[in-house]
Enzyme design. Structure first.
Site, mmCIF file in Angstrom:
data_model
loop_
_atom_site.group_PDB
_atom_site.id
_atom_site.type_symbol
_atom_site.label_atom_id
_atom_site.label_comp_id
_atom_site.label_asym_id
_atom_site.label_seq_id
_atom_site.Cartn_x
_atom_site.Cartn_y
_atom_site.Cartn_z
ATOM 1 N N SER A 9 0.788 -1.242 0.000
ATOM 2 C CA SER A 9 0.000 0.000 0.000
ATOM 3 C C SER A 9 0.813 1.282 0.000
ATOM 4 O O SER A 9 0.251 2.356 -0.206
ATOM 5 C CB SER A 9 -0.939 0.022 1.196
ATOM 6 O OG SER A 9 -2.096 -0.683 0.871
ATOM 7 N N LYS A 63 0.415 3.599 -2.866
ATOM 8 C CA LYS A 63 -0.728 4.510 -3.009
ATOM 9 C C LYS A 63 -0.277 5.972 -2.955
ATOM 10 O O LYS A 63 -0.923 6.854 -3.517
ATOM 11 C CB LYS A 63 -1.781 4.207 -1.941
ATOM 12 C CG LYS A 63 -2.478 2.865 -2.222
ATOM 13 C CD LYS A 63 -3.279 2.361 -1.052
ATOM 14 C CE LYS A 63 -3.995 1.060 -1.447
ATOM 15 N NZ LYS A 63 -4.371 0.237 -0.296
ATOM 16 N N TYR A 109 -2.614 -1.956 -10.866
ATOM 17 C CA TYR A 109 -2.647 -1.836 -9.398
ATOM 18 C C TYR A 109 -1.851 -2.985 -8.755
ATOM 19 O O TYR A 109 -1.027 -2.753 -7.866
ATOM 20 C CB TYR A 109 -4.111 -1.843 -8.920
ATOM 21 C CG TYR A 109 -4.227 -1.910 -7.413
ATOM 22 C CD1 TYR A 109 -3.928 -0.808 -6.616
ATOM 23 C CD2 TYR A 109 -4.626 -3.093 -6.774
ATOM 24 C CE1 TYR A 109 -4.016 -0.879 -5.227
ATOM 25 C CE2 TYR A 109 -4.718 -3.171 -5.387
ATOM 26 C CZ TYR A 109 -4.402 -2.063 -4.627
ATOM 27 O OH TYR A 109 -4.481 -2.144 -3.248
ATOM 28 N N TYR A 160 -3.971 3.309 7.942
ATOM 29 C CA TYR A 160 -5.234 2.577 8.095
ATOM 30 C C TYR A 160 -6.047 3.175 9.249
ATOM 31 O O TYR A 160 -6.041 4.385 9.439
ATOM 32 C CB TYR A 160 -4.975 1.074 8.323
ATOM 33 C CG TYR A 160 -3.999 0.454 7.363
ATOM 34 C CD1 TYR A 160 -4.211 0.509 5.988
ATOM 35 C CD2 TYR A 160 -2.870 -0.208 7.814
ATOM 36 C CE1 TYR A 160 -3.322 -0.085 5.105
ATOM 37 C CE2 TYR A 160 -1.976 -0.809 6.934
ATOM 38 C CZ TYR A 160 -2.201 -0.727 5.589
ATOM 39 O OH TYR A 160 -1.322 -1.302 4.718
ATOM 40 N N VAL A 192 1.081 -3.785 3.730
ATOM 41 C CA VAL A 192 1.023 -5.086 4.398
ATOM 42 C C VAL A 192 2.276 -5.939 4.172
ATOM 43 O O VAL A 192 2.426 -6.987 4.776
ATOM 44 C CB VAL A 192 -0.235 -5.906 4.008
ATOM 45 C CG1 VAL A 192 -1.484 -5.312 4.605
ATOM 46 C CG2 VAL A 192 -0.356 -6.065 2.505
HETATM 47 N N1 GLN Z 1 -1.907 -5.347 -2.464
HETATM 48 C C1 GLN Z 1 -2.593 -5.183 -1.223
HETATM 49 C C2 GLN Z 1 -4.079 -5.271 -1.451
HETATM 50 O O1 GLN Z 1 -4.528 -4.697 -2.391
HETATM 51 C C3 GLN Z 1 -2.215 -3.866 -0.616
HETATM 52 C C4 GLN Z 1 -2.890 -3.660 0.712
HETATM 53 C C5 GLN Z 1 -2.056 -3.031 1.767
HETATM 54 O O2 GLN Z 1 -0.832 -2.976 1.756
HETATM 55 N N2 GLN Z 1 -2.740 -2.579 2.766
HETATM 56 O O3 GLN Z 1 -4.835 -5.883 -0.721
#
Ligand code: GLN
Length: 324
Positions: free
Chosen positions: A81, A84, A205, A257, A275
């Site tokens: 993530s 992003k 993505y 988060y 994550v």
């Molecule tokens: N690739 C992960 C997903 O889309 C990214 C989520 C994350 O790092 N929170 O679920």
């Protein structure tokens, strides 16, 4: 006189005592290391399960080339993530603030990053660009204008790390198990708001989430953000000043988060986690700090990384509301 949103590039006199700074970082590393294994490695993307829950590393760099490295800071892992931030930066660059935020909102969602609830029930516009729905929506805008190779180049430049590449196994793992993200993309499509082909959007993505970075690359990204969008070593402007301001605010309010409020309270710096165990932080100095600790807490943030950053912030007075 610093420009708009330039607060992180304010000098921090505490940083001039390098023995003190090193002591603080060493303590933070010990704190992070001891709490690292308390969390759980993400398993919903099977490839992520392979990470060593005890791994922990951190890297810090400032604009004058001063850096500190600890533990597994050169270990590669997937950006997840944290990408992003790069997706939002690219959207702001290509489409501008108004257009970008006509597709996503700028509010913390209060739900988990991959939730579909508010998108279905409350708003067709994803709550913010740091949750999956928001990032997927922005990628659907980008996919019509840029390819993966261009985004990879942008990522390498922003992280000051030319070695960043796709982790093929993570990418395949994401692709095979990404049904929740598919559900999000198709829900966006059913509401008539997805801007590109859903499969192409998801592919881009998944690729962005699977880029392989290390704590040093994340420190690089943090430093570019803290330095107001300029690579301090080449002098090249990579992000417009006003866009950096937007990134910092969205990271501060939505980057960690459902822990973003508490992280804001305790660490008080713009941060973004993934994550895969990575966290990027942009701090006064200007300073970039990157963490790697794949054992995640209940919110999905690297447990060691969060604890270490809170310590650094307290000791070096990095909280954005503690200085002026
Ligand atoms: N690739 C992960 C997903 O889309 C990214 C989520 C994350 O790092 N929170 O679920």
């Amino acid at each position: 006189m610093p420009g708009k949103g330039a607060w992180l590039s304010m000098k921090n006199e505490l940083l001039t005592d390098r023995a003190f700074v090193e002591r603080v970082f060493r303590e933070a590393y010990e704190i992070g290391l001891s709490s690292a294994s308390r969390g759980t490695v993400a398993s919903y993307i099977p490839e992520l399960k392979k990470a060593d829950p005890k791994a922990f590393g951190m890297y810090m760099m400032t604009d004058d080339g001063y850096s500190l490295a600890f533990g597994d800071c050169l270990e590669r892992f997937s950006i997840q993530s944290v990408c992003k931030v790069i997706i939002l930066a690219e959207s702001l660059k290509l489409f501008g603030f108004k257009e970008t935020f006509s597709h996503v909102m700028m509010e913390p969602s209060g739900d988990s990053f991959n939730s579909i609830l508010k998108l279905d029930l409350a708003s067709s516009r994803p709550y913010n660009p740091m949750i999956n729905a928001g990032a997927i929506e922005l990628v659907s805008l980008l996919v019509n204008k840029v390819g993966y190779d261009e985004l990879l180049d942008e990522t390498r430049a922003l992280c000051m790390d030319p070695a960043i590449d796709l982790d093929e196994s993570v990418y395949h793992s994401e692709f095979e198990t990404g049904d929740r993200n598919r559900a999000i993309a198709y829900l966006l499509k059913s509401k008539g708001v997805l801007m590109g082909d859903p499969e192409k959007t998801l592919d881009l993505y998944f690729r962005m989430c699977s880029l392989s970075v290390n704590a040093k690359s994340l420190a690089g990204l943090g430093l570019v953000i803290a330095n107001n969008g300029v690579d301090p070593f080449t002098g090249e402007r990579l992000i417009k000043e006003e866009d950096v301001r937007t990134l910092k605010i969205i990271m501060f309010t939505c980057g960690m988060y459902d822990y973003s409020g508490k992280f804001g309270m305790n660490a008080g710096v713009p941060g973004k986690s993934g994550v895969g165990g990575g966290i990027v932080c942009a701090a006064r100095g200007p300073m970039g700090i990157g963490f790697y600790g794949p054992a995640l807490d209940a919110f999905g943030n690297s447990s060691g990384g969060v604890k270490a950053m809170v310590h650094i912030s307290e000791k070096l007075r990095l909280h954005v509301f503690d200085y002026n």
